[in-house]
Design a protein around this motif. Structure first.
Motif, PDB file in Angstrom:
ATOM      1  N   ASP A  50       0.827  -1.212   0.000  1.00 28.55           N
ATOM      2  CA  ASP A  50       0.000   0.000   0.000  1.00 28.55           C
ATOM      3  C   ASP A  50       0.858   1.257   0.000  1.00 28.55           C
ATOM      4  N   THR A  52       3.608   3.703  -1.129  1.00 32.12           N
ATOM      5  CA  THR A  52       4.266   3.866  -2.427  1.00 32.12           C
ATOM      6  C   THR A  52       5.755   3.647  -2.330  1.00 32.12           C
ATOM      7  N   ALA A 392     -13.126  11.389  -9.987  1.00 31.48           N
ATOM      8  CA  ALA A 392     -12.725  10.052  -9.542  1.00 31.48           C
ATOM      9  C   ALA A 392     -12.131   9.250 -10.692  1.00 31.48           C
ATOM     10  N   SER A 395      -8.480   9.789 -11.197  1.00 31.15           N
ATOM     11  CA  SER A 395      -7.635   9.416 -10.053  1.00 31.15           C
ATOM     12  C   SER A 395      -7.368  10.571  -9.099  1.00 31.15           C
ATOM     13  N   CYS A 396      -8.245  11.562  -9.065  1.00 32.50           N
ATOM     14  CA  CYS A 396      -8.105  12.625  -8.069  1.00 32.50           C
ATOM     15  C   CYS A 396      -8.365  12.049  -6.676  1.00 32.50           C
ATOM     16  N   GLU A 397      -7.573  12.469  -5.707  1.00 31.44           N
ATOM     17  CA  GLU A 397      -7.736  11.978  -4.343  1.00 31.44           C
ATOM     18  C   GLU A 397      -8.824  12.729  -3.587  1.00 31.44           C
ATOM     19  N   SER A 398      -9.123  13.951  -4.038  1.00 29.83           N
ATOM     20  CA  SER A 398     -10.154  14.749  -3.371  1.00 29.83           C
ATOM     21  C   SER A 398     -10.582  15.880  -4.292  1.00 29.83           C
ATOM     22  N   ARG A 435     -13.304  13.625   0.137  1.00 27.67           N
ATOM     23  CA  ARG A 435     -12.261  12.636  -0.138  1.00 27.67           C
ATOM     24  C   ARG A 435     -12.784  11.575  -1.090  1.00 27.67           C
ATOM     25  N   ASP A 437     -11.252   8.441  -1.847  1.00 28.30           N
ATOM     26  CA  ASP A 437     -10.578   7.146  -1.769  1.00 28.30           C
ATOM     27  C   ASP A 437     -11.539   6.057  -2.237  1.00 28.30           C
ATOM     28  N   PRO A 438     -11.030   4.897  -2.679  1.00 28.98           N
ATOM     29  CA  PRO A 438     -11.896   3.859  -3.274  1.00 28.98           C
ATOM     30  C   PRO A 438     -13.057   3.440  -2.376  1.00 28.98           C
ATOM     31  N   ALA A 440     -14.608   5.185  -0.095  1.00 28.25           N
ATOM     32  CA  ALA A 440     -15.607   6.250  -0.046  1.00 28.25           C
ATOM     33  C   ALA A 440     -16.403   6.307  -1.341  1.00 28.25           C
ATOM     34  N   ARG A 441     -15.721   6.140  -2.477  1.00 28.98           N
ATOM     35  CA  ARG A 441     -16.436   6.191  -3.762  1.00 28.98           C
ATOM     36  C   ARG A 441     -17.430   5.049  -3.887  1.00 28.98           C
TER      37      ARG A 441
END
Length: 455
Positions: A50, A52, A392, A395-398, A435, A437-438, A440-441
């Motif tokens: 996880d 990077t 999303a 790939s935007c984080e927020s 936010r 993140d996957p 949350a989406r």
């Protein structure tokens, strides 16, 4: 890359059927590259951790721009599956991207590869970027899971590598460079708003800014027609005037990267203004139908007409400044160079709502304006849901919205997304950050509105 630019441009000049042909060709290339990778590679790949694992470049001489030519040469050795040793078990390995500078002398690369083999590190792909002095080698590696980024950089430094940089990789990095560039060219050809996103995917983690013709006394004329490469900053003339500035402080750009970025910008300039022509016909909760479509600077007159129908309060809540200045913001807001805009139309073709997804350096802003007579009908929620879904996909984080605490409609729309929200209030200004993140989406409600057809 310039040949790709010419080919894509010629294809798109021959009519609407060609984009489908181009995308089909890109898909074929990707499938072929995938088959080739499967055929040549003997070991499986475990997904990266996880974290990077990014590590700054090691100290040493900077791998700066070349002094020869325009850097159009992209180097050799872009194949996959080059074994530098027996490798580790797939379950105990990790993928790494690594870049290092080696002496441009016979045997230098062989020494490096031999050293990697001694540590059971497999070379999955290699690209070379010739410089005036030395060569920057970019690797995709599969290393034993216990080997850290710092240890990997130390191994390379001991073998003669200089200015070494490492970062965890994932399966997307297994696609070879030509296939990736063709895919980015196809996306840019279909949608002018894709250029900043394509540049970011091409060049990695970087900050991209579109600067107007004159900023701080520095005019676009200061940038030569072929662009300028200055170590960790590259600047290119924007097709509509001004400058596209790309900064990557942690890693200098190579002449090959500069040439690829310049070719994408040249492709965008040749094709001119363009946005996807699709539109969705939706039914609002109250039962009325609206059309949602992409908008650009050709919609400025209709947007100004909507401004005239909006109340002073509505314009003030949206633009946070003198209402008389509202019209002058539209050229910027509707430019694909700065993001994407969605417009809501009535059956008569009148625009009654605008939603903006704006690239703001490393961050992304969302903004809404809905005509007074169409507020509290779900128009803002529909626009916001689609904008956040677009963010999303890139790939935007927020995403964040700048508004006022009294703007209850915008606050309710952000809450209606079903995403985790952060609130910051300063001197009457409210900044709401969602936010993406996957997890949350997956739980969010994106977008809303019943889709009843597509024109």
């Amino acid at each position: 890359m310039s040949d790709v630019t010419d080919a894509v441009t010629r294809l798109f000049e021959h009519g609407p059927v060609v984009p489908a042909m181009l995308l089909a060709s890109v898909a074929t290339l990707i499938a072929t590259a995938g088959f080739h990778t499967w055929w040549t590679r003997r070991h499986g790949h475990a997904p990266p951790a996880d974290d990077t694992g990014a590590r700054p470049p090691s100290t040493g001489r900077q791998a700066g721009p070349s002094d020869r030519g325009d850097g159009a040469a992209t180097g050799a050795g872009a194949g996959t599956g080059l074994s530098a040793g027996s490798g580790a078990d797939a379950g105990d390995s990790a993928l790494w991207r690594m870049r290092t500078t080696v002496r441009d002398a016979p045997g230098s690369l062989a020494v490096l590869c031999s050293t990697l083999a001694d540590r059971r590190v497999d070379i999955l792909s290699l690209q070379t970027h010739p410089l005036a002095e030395g060569t920057v080698d970019e690797f995709l590696l599969r290393a034993p899971g216990e080997l850290t980024g710092s240890e990997l950089a130390d191994v390379v430094s001991a073998a003669g590598g200089d200015h070494t940089w490492t970062e965890r990789a994932d399966a997307h990095d297994l696609v070879d460079a030509p296939t990736r560039v063709l895919g980015l060219a196809a996306r840019t050809a279909l949608d002018a708003a894709e250029l900043p996103l394509a540049l970011r995917q091409l060049l990695g983690r970087c900050t991209i800014r579109s600067l107007p013709a004159t900023v701080g006394g520095r005019a676009a004329d200061d940038v030569p027609p072929e662009g300028a490469l200055e170590d960790t900053v590259l600047r290119l003339r924007a097709p509509e005037g001004g400058v596209i500035s790309v900064e990557r402080p942690y890693l200098p750009f190579t002449p090959a990267e500069f040439a690829r970025a310049r070719a994408l910008v040249e492709l965008d300039a040749r094709l001119g203004p363009r946005i996807p022509r699709g539109r969705d016909l939706l039914t609002l909760p109250e039962g009325r139908d609206i059309t949602v479509r992409r908008a650009d600077q050709r919609d400025v007159p209709a947007a100004k007409a909507m401004h005239e129908r909006c109340s002073t309060r509505t314009l003030g809540l949206r633009y946070h400044g003198p209402v008389g200045d509202a019209d002058r913001y539209l050229n910027h807001l509707l430019s694909p160079r700065h993001g994407r805009t969605l417009a809501v139309q009535t059956a008569s073709g009148r625009i009654v709502g605008l939603g903006h997804l704006l690239w703001d350096g490393d961050e992304t802003e969302v903004a809404l304006l809905v005509e007074d007579g169409w507020q509290r009908r779900g128009v803002g929620g529909e626009l916001l849901g689609r904008l956040v879904a677009m963010a999303a996909e890139t790939s935007c984080e927020s995403v964040y919205a700048v508004t006022q605490a009294s703007n209850t409609g915008m606050v309710a729309a952000m809450r209606g997304l079903g995403l985790p929200l952060d609130y910051q209030i300063e001197e009457g200004t409210l900044v709401i950050t969602a936010r993406l993140d996957p997890a949350a989406r997956a739980a969010a409600r994106l977008p809303r509105g019943e889709r009843i057809g597509k024109e």
